[in-house]
Design a protein around this motif. Sequence first.
Motif, short mmCIF file in Angstrom:
data_model
loop_
_atom_site.label_atom_id
_atom_site.label_comp_id
_atom_site.label_asym_id
_atom_site.label_seq_id
_atom_site.Cartn_x
_atom_site.Cartn_y
_atom_site.Cartn_z
N UNK B 267 40.27 -1.58 50.89
CA UNK B 267 40.85 -0.70 49.88
C UNK B 267 41.76 -1.49 48.95
N UNK B 268 42.61 -2.31 49.56
CA UNK B 268 43.55 -3.08 48.74
C UNK B 268 42.79 -3.98 47.76
N UNK B 269 41.75 -4.63 48.26
CA UNK B 269 41.06 -5.58 47.36
C UNK B 269 40.36 -4.83 46.23
N UNK B 270 39.88 -3.62 46.53
CA UNK B 270 39.24 -2.84 45.47
C UNK B 270 40.26 -2.48 44.39
N UNK B 271 41.45 -2.06 44.83
CA UNK B 271 42.49 -1.70 43.87
C UNK B 271 42.87 -2.90 43.01
N UNK B 272 42.89 -4.07 43.68
CA UNK B 272 43.24 -5.28 42.94
C UNK B 272 42.20 -5.57 41.84
N UNK B 273 40.92 -5.41 42.21
CA UNK B 273 39.86 -5.65 41.21
C UNK B 273 40.03 -4.72 40.02
N UNK B 274 40.32 -3.44 40.33
CA UNK B 274 40.47 -2.46 39.25
C UNK B 274 41.64 -2.83 38.34
N UNK B 275 42.77 -3.24 38.99
CA UNK B 275 43.96 -3.62 38.23
C UNK B 275 43.66 -4.77 37.28
N UNK B 276 42.94 -5.76 37.82
CA UNK B 276 42.67 -6.95 37.02
C UNK B 276 41.77 -6.60 35.83
N UNK B 277 41.01 -5.51 35.94
CA UNK B 277 40.13 -5.11 34.85
C UNK B 277 40.79 -4.12 33.91
N UNK B 278 42.10 -3.96 34.02
CA UNK B 278 42.84 -3.04 33.16
C UNK B 278 42.38 -1.59 33.30
N UNK B 279 42.04 -1.20 34.52
CA UNK B 279 41.68 0.20 34.77
C UNK B 279 42.90 0.89 35.36
N UNK B 280 43.21 2.05 34.81
CA UNK B 280 44.38 2.78 35.30
C UNK B 280 43.97 3.70 36.45
#
Lengths: 380, 306
Positions: B267-280
């Motif tokens: 879960x954490x790594x997925x959230x990190x990927x989303x953050x890095x892609x500028x997804x809110x």
Amino acid sequence: MLNRIKAIAVKETRQLLRDVRMMGVIFLFPVFLLVVFGYAINFDVQHIQLSVLDRDNSPESREFINSLLSTDYFDLVTYLKSDREIREFLDRKKAQCIAVIPSNFSNEIYRNEVAKIQFLIDGVDGNTATIIMNYVNAAVASYSNNLNYEFLSSRGIKLSSSVSLEPRFWFNPDLNSTRFLIPGLIGMILIIIAVVTISLSIVREKERGTIEQLNVSSIKIPELLTGKAIPYIVIAFINAGIILAAGYLFFGIEVKGSYLWLLISTLFFLAASIGIGILVSVIADSLQVAFLAGTLISLLPSMLLSGFVFPIESMPYVIRIFSNVTPTKFYIVCLRSILLKGAGIEVFWEQLLYMVIFTVIVVVAASKIYNKKQLKELSS
Amino acid sequence: MNGIIEINNLHRRYGETVALRGISLRIKKGEMFGFVGPDGAGKTTTIRIMCGLLNPGEGTVRLFDEDILEKRNVIQKRIGYLSQKFSLYGDLTVDENIEFFAEIHNVTDYKRRRDELLEFTRLKPFRKRLAEKLSGGMKQKLALACSLIHKPEILFLDEPTTGVDPVSRRDFWKILADLIKEKITIVMATPYLDEAERCSRVAMFNNGEIITCDTPDNIKKSIGLMSLEIVCKPIKVAYELLSSEINNDIQLFGDRINVLVKSQGETDSILRILNSGNVEVVDRRLTEPSIENVFMNLIKHRKLNG
């Protein structure tokens, strides 16, 4: 068992009564056929259109023409004036036949020579042409008889009675073709109604998928078929009644024989027809196919091969064997015996037997095909 | 104790097409058993074989401890079948349909039973109406009433709620729940995976095989995954990003994304990927996977394993 047959019969009747279109077809179709065959299709030759080219214009020639016109058979169109008109009148169908009386007609008669008349007949319809020729021959014969008689009596010779033929037509005294057609018509209408209605009602179950619910129930195939046949047999009997009543009202055809035998032979015939309907429903999987196959299988053979219009006796041997594909052939014999001749069972018992054999063959064939198809469906 | 239905290694083909490749099942009395899976997976074929409408190719099918091939007629008296296609008489009224099916099932004293069923299916106000004039949901309820008239012990339902509106579907399920209380065994095929969750046990069909068969809860647990639901925007970008970065099952539902995950770490790594892609990320939630999730997951793994 009776309960289940009753259930099917009740259900089928309810559906039928609500199907206005089907009811229309069932009851109007016979009336339509009756009118077509009774009035429109008439094989009697009367009121033949006759034109005359009278080159003699003598009392003798006019007398001869009047002898033709005094019957119902010939109607005078007009007197022609020239040879050219002969071709025109025959080509344009203004006349069916033309009598050409040569200018020496009366002279030849007075000189006791053979007086010749040219008679031109439109031969396109060979049957009618032959009949016209027979009429003319008879008229000419009687005309020359009269001449001979006058000639001899003018010389004081009294003619002793010559041979004369007095034909009497039994069962159909005025050789009315409607009288001959009605029995075949009854057969044809009944077989179409029975075959089409029963096959449509079975195929409809297949097409709508209701047959599956019947398959998982306790009902057995013979019960299903019996239940379905009952209402349509009743309908067919009503139809037969309508045709008979109409035949009496419009064409004066009475039932000469026994009503009981009429009923029994009709029942045998309906059994055979329903057998064909079942066979059709086993083969056909859609309503269109069932309707088409049902109509063709019932209509064509009963029209062409049953002796309805064309006598079976004059068919080639192979076709005569082939004519057994329709039970109408047997039924027509029964009907003509009962309706026109007033004959009893001793005349047509064989036909009843043939109908039973026919029914058995058809039903056995249907159940063989059904089992084969069912097996294929269950396990292919 | 033996099951009320026992199927052993059932094979069936239609000409060249193989419909069933070795189905084995044991269904106990009183179960509400669901068949799920895509069209052409073999659900209908299996049901039709159990009803005796098709012969099995290979293998045995036994109902009430009797072989379907030997005792077809006896078995058919004790089962009810509702086919996929509307198979009533549209030109008969509600009453007449029930009456007809009662009589062909040898139920002579059907009047009380009919009233009961009409009450039960809430069709009483429509009893004089022609069946074809009923709504889709009411038609199905009438078909159900007809298939229950002879008090069958097993009821086979083949996609009974397909094409039925949601309210009628809920109604239909209430009726089924009442039937289960009366100890009737129900076997039901359904394309709706939410309906599968209401079954006591579910068999998942795919390509002529049963890929899993258990209670909905156990099935969900069996894959050992959780469903991570993320509400985020822009959703399209997030979906494409995750599809390219990770190998998990991802499904897009309107404004949210569903990802099957093994652990909190994932879960954490997925959230990190989303953050890095500028997804809110607006909201997120870890839940039990749905039957649908599991089904997709199982099919995907089977494909991967050949």
